[in-house]
Design a protein around this motif. Structure first.
Motif, PDB file in Angstrom:
ATOM      1  N   LYS A 107     -10.720  13.653   9.129  1.00 20.61           N
ATOM      2  CA  LYS A 107      -9.460  14.330   9.451  1.00 20.61           C
ATOM      3  C   LYS A 107      -9.515  15.032  10.808  1.00 20.61           C
ATOM      4  N   ASP A 108     -10.712  15.477  11.220  1.00 24.97           N
ATOM      5  CA  ASP A 108     -10.839  16.154  12.518  1.00 24.97           C
ATOM      6  C   ASP A 108     -10.586  15.180  13.661  1.00 24.97           C
ATOM      7  N   PHE A 109     -11.206  14.005  13.568  1.00 22.72           N
ATOM      8  CA  PHE A 109     -11.028  12.997  14.623  1.00 22.72           C
ATOM      9  C   PHE A 109      -9.593  12.462  14.616  1.00 22.72           C
ATOM     10  N   LEU A 110      -9.101  12.083  13.429  1.00 24.77           N
ATOM     11  CA  LEU A 110      -7.759  11.513  13.352  1.00 24.77           C
ATOM     12  C   LEU A 110      -6.708  12.524  13.786  1.00 24.77           C
ATOM     13  N   GLY A 111      -6.853  13.778  13.351  1.00 27.23           N
ATOM     14  CA  GLY A 111      -5.877  14.800  13.720  1.00 27.23           C
ATOM     15  C   GLY A 111      -5.806  15.021  15.223  1.00 27.23           C
ATOM     16  N   THR A 112      -6.972  15.006  15.881  1.00 29.39           N
ATOM     17  CA  THR A 112      -6.992  15.187  17.333  1.00 29.39           C
ATOM     18  C   THR A 112      -6.304  14.023  18.041  1.00 29.39           C
ATOM     19  N   ILE A 113      -6.574  12.807  17.588  1.00 34.41           N
ATOM     20  CA  ILE A 113      -5.938  11.637  18.203  1.00 34.41           C
ATOM     21  C   ILE A 113      -4.431  11.668  17.972  1.00 34.41           C
ATOM     22  N   MET A 114      -3.999  12.006  16.753  1.00 41.89           N
ATOM     23  CA  MET A 114      -2.576  12.045  16.449  1.00 41.89           C
ATOM     24  C   MET A 114      -1.860  13.141  17.241  1.00 41.89           C
ATOM     25  N   SER A 115      -2.588  14.193  17.623  1.00 42.15           N
ATOM     26  CA  SER A 115      -1.971  15.284  18.384  1.00 42.15           C
ATOM     27  C   SER A 115      -1.529  14.836  19.778  1.00 42.15           C
ATOM     28  N   LEU A 116      -2.001  13.668  20.214  1.00 39.97           N
ATOM     29  CA  LEU A 116      -1.595  13.133  21.521  1.00 39.97           C
ATOM     30  C   LEU A 116      -0.215  12.493  21.462  1.00 39.97           C
ATOM     31  N   GLY A 117       0.382  12.452  20.273  1.00 40.63           N
ATOM     32  CA  GLY A 117       1.694  11.840  20.118  1.00 40.63           C
ATOM     33  C   GLY A 117       1.626  10.405  19.660  1.00 40.63           C
ATOM     34  N   PHE A 118       0.454   9.977  19.220  1.00 42.68           N
ATOM     35  CA  PHE A 118       0.264   8.633  18.695  1.00 42.68           C
ATOM     36  C   PHE A 118       1.056   8.419  17.413  1.00 42.68           C
ATOM     37  N   LYS A 119       1.511   7.199  17.200  1.00 40.20           N
ATOM     38  CA  LYS A 119       1.881   6.781  15.860  1.00 40.20           C
ATOM     39  C   LYS A 119       0.614   6.244  15.205  1.00 40.20           C
ATOM     40  N   ARG A 120       0.431   6.539  13.938  1.00 42.59           N
ATOM     41  CA  ARG A 120      -0.787   6.120  13.246  1.00 42.59           C
ATOM     42  C   ARG A 120      -0.987   4.608  13.315  1.00 42.59           C
ATOM     43  N   ASP A 121       0.112   3.874  13.409  1.00 43.30           N
ATOM     44  CA  ASP A 121       0.042   2.416  13.384  1.00 43.30           C
ATOM     45  C   ASP A 121      -0.579   1.823  14.650  1.00 43.30           C
ATOM     46  N   TYR A 122      -0.764   2.625  15.698  1.00 41.43           N
ATOM     47  CA  TYR A 122      -1.343   2.118  16.938  1.00 41.43           C
ATOM     48  C   TYR A 122      -2.871   2.231  16.978  1.00 41.43           C
ATOM     49  N   LEU A 123      -3.435   2.615  15.860  1.00 40.36           N
ATOM     50  CA  LEU A 123      -4.883   2.820  15.777  1.00 40.36           C
ATOM     51  C   LEU A 123      -5.406   2.139  14.517  1.00 40.36           C
ATOM     52  N   GLY A 124      -6.577   1.502  14.632  1.00 38.62           N
ATOM     53  CA  GLY A 124      -7.184   0.876  13.468  1.00 38.62           C
ATOM     54  C   GLY A 124      -7.873   1.892  12.579  1.00 38.62           C
ATOM     55  N   ASP A 125      -8.757   1.412  11.709  1.00 38.39           N
ATOM     56  CA  ASP A 125      -9.522   2.300  10.836  1.00 38.39           C
ATOM     57  C   ASP A 125     -10.482   3.167  11.655  1.00 38.39           C
ATOM     58  N   LEU A 126     -10.939   4.240  11.042  1.00 37.98           N
ATOM     59  CA  LEU A 126     -11.975   5.099  11.632  1.00 37.98           C
ATOM     60  C   LEU A 126     -13.190   5.099  10.710  1.00 37.98           C
ATOM     61  N   ILE A 127     -14.376   4.969  11.301  1.00 39.08           N
ATOM     62  CA  ILE A 127     -15.625   5.134  10.562  1.00 39.08           C
ATOM     63  C   ILE A 127     -16.395   6.272  11.217  1.00 39.08           C
ATOM     64  N   ILE A 128     -16.816   7.242  10.400  1.00 42.61           N
ATOM     65  CA  ILE A 128     -17.528   8.405  10.917  1.00 42.61           C
ATOM     66  C   ILE A 128     -18.986   8.335  10.486  1.00 42.61           C
ATOM     67  N   LYS A 129     -19.899   8.381  11.452  1.00 45.37           N
ATOM     68  CA  LYS A 129     -21.334   8.381  11.180  1.00 45.37           C
ATOM     69  C   LYS A 129     -22.004   9.438  12.066  1.00 45.37           C
ATOM     70  N   ASP A 130     -22.586  10.451  11.426  1.00 48.44           N
ATOM     71  CA  ASP A 130     -23.362  11.464  12.158  1.00 48.44           C
ATOM     72  C   ASP A 130     -22.599  12.046  13.339  1.00 48.44           C
ATOM     73  N   ASN A 131     -21.360  12.471  13.076  1.00 48.30           N
ATOM     74  CA  ASN A 131     -20.512  13.106  14.086  1.00 48.30           C
ATOM     75  C   ASN A 131     -20.064  12.153  15.198  1.00 48.30           C
ATOM     76  N   VAL A 132     -20.160  10.877  14.947  1.00 47.91           N
ATOM     77  CA  VAL A 132     -19.623   9.886  15.886  1.00 47.91           C
ATOM     78  C   VAL A 132     -18.530   9.108  15.163  1.00 47.91           C
ATOM     79  N   CYS A 133     -17.374   9.013  15.799  1.00 41.23           N
ATOM     80  CA  CYS A 133     -16.239   8.291  15.244  1.00 41.23           C
ATOM     81  C   CYS A 133     -16.103   6.944  15.952  1.00 41.23           C
ATOM     82  N   TYR A 134     -16.037   5.867  15.172  1.00 40.04           N
ATOM     83  CA  TYR A 134     -15.829   4.524  15.709  1.00 40.04           C
ATOM     84  C   TYR A 134     -14.431   4.055  15.314  1.00 40.04           C
TER      85      TYR A 134
END
Length: 259
Positions: A107-134
Motif C-alpha cells: 500500500k505504501d508503494f501503490l499509494g505513492t504512485i497513485m498520488s501522482l494522478g495515475f489511474k490504477r489501470d495504467y500500472l501492472g501488478d506490484l511485487i514487494i521483496k525486502d523493501n524493493v517494489c517491482y
C-alpha cells in the motif's frame, strides 16, 4: 463486430475500459498495424481474448509482470503480422527503498504512485521483496514515476529499469485438497478448510465471492484451471490444477493462495 456486441461480452466490467480496448482494436484493423494498449486489464478481460476467437483477422498477446500476473497489457496484431517486428513500449522497473529502519508495504508503494494522478489501470501488478517494489508500465508512465518519486514515507528511493528475468515470483501458499466436484461451493470450501459447504454457499449468495474479478452468486458455477477466486475477508486464490482422481472418484486439486 460492432461496439455494442463487443461490450456485451464483458458483463460487469467498467465500460470505459472495454470501450478503450474496442477503440484500440478498431484502430489496429484500420491501419493494419499492431496497437499496444496503455491499460493493464484484469483477467476478466484478457482471459476472454486469449480463450475465445472473437476476431478471425486479429491475434492478441497479453503481457504482465510475470506468469501469475493479474493485470496485463494487451498487444493487438493483424493476423499475418510478424510479431518479432513489434517494438513494445513496456518497461519493467523497480523502486528500491532499502533501509534499516522501516519495512514498507504494498500500500505504501501503490499509494505513492497513485498520488501522482495515475489511474490504477495504467500500472501492472506490484511485487514487494525486502523493501524493493517491482512493477511494469509503459515508457510514458515510467518517466512520470521516475521523474516525480524521490521518497516514500520520507525514505529515499532509487528507481531503475530492470529486465523481466529480474522480476521475482509472487509468494503463494499451496493448498492440496480433495473435492467432489469443480463447482464454486466445493472450491470455496477447499480454499478455506474450516468452512462447510453450507457456509461457502452463504458467502456466494451474499456476493462475497469473485471469479476472475466478477461477482458470482451461483454456487454451481463451474471453476476452470487458472481461475482466480477472491473471497472477501479470506484472500485470493488460484485454482492451479487438477492433480488426479481418487479411487472413490473424488478430485484432488492444487490451489495457490496469494500471501
Amino acid at each position: 463486430m460492432n461496439k455494442k456486441t463487443f461490450l456485451s461480452l464483458f458483463s460487469g466490467i467498467d465500460e470505459f475500459l472495454i470501450a478503450s480496448l474496442f477503440d484500440d482494436i478498431s484502430l489496429c484493423e484500420t491501419i493494419d498495424y499492431p496497437i499496444e494498449t496503455k491499460i493493464f486489464y484484469p483477467p476478466s478481460v484478457w482471459k476472454i481474448l486469449e480463450m475465445r476467437h472473437i476476431f478471425s483477422n486479429l491475434s492478441f498477446i497479453c503481457k504482465g509482470l510475470n506468469d501469475y500476473s493479474e493485470r496485463k497489457n494487451i498487444i493487438i496484431f493483424p493476423k499475418d503480422f510478424e510479431k518479432e517486428d513489434m517494438v513494445s513500449s513496456i518497461i519493467y522497473f523497480k523502486i528500491d527503498c532499502t533501509n534499516k529502519f522501516k519495512t514498507l508495504e504494498h500500500k505504501d508503494f501503490l499509494g505513492t504512485i497513485m498520488s501522482l494522478g495515475f489511474k490504477r489501470d495504467y500500472l501492472g501488478d506490484l511485487i514487494i521483496k525486502d523493501n524493493v517494489c517491482y512493477s511494469i508500465t509503459t515508457k510514458e508512465f515510467f518517466k512520470i514515476i521516475s521523474d516525480n518519486i524521490s521518497h516514500i514515507n520520507k525514505i529515499p528511493v532509487s528507481i531503475s529499469e530492470v529486465t523481466s528475468l529480474e522480476i521475482p515470483e509472487f509468494n503463494f501458499k499451496e493448498i492440496i485438497n480433495t473435492i467432489s466436484s469443480l463447482r464454486l461451493d466445493s472450491i470455496v470450501s477447499a480454499c478455506i478448510p474450516t468452512l462447510s459447504r453450507n457456509e461457502a454457499t452463504l458467502l456466494i449468495e451474499k456476493g462475497d465471492i469473485l471469479v476472475n474479478y466478477i461477482t458470482i452468486k451461483d454456487k454451481s458455477f463451474n471453476i476452470k484451471e487458472k481461475d482466480i477466486i477472491s473471497i472477501k475477508k479470506y484472500g485470493k486464490y488460484i485454482f492451479e490444477q487438477t492433480l488426479n482422481i481418487t479411487k472413490k472418484d473424488k478430485i484432488k486439486i492444487l490451489l495457490k493462495k496469494y500471501i
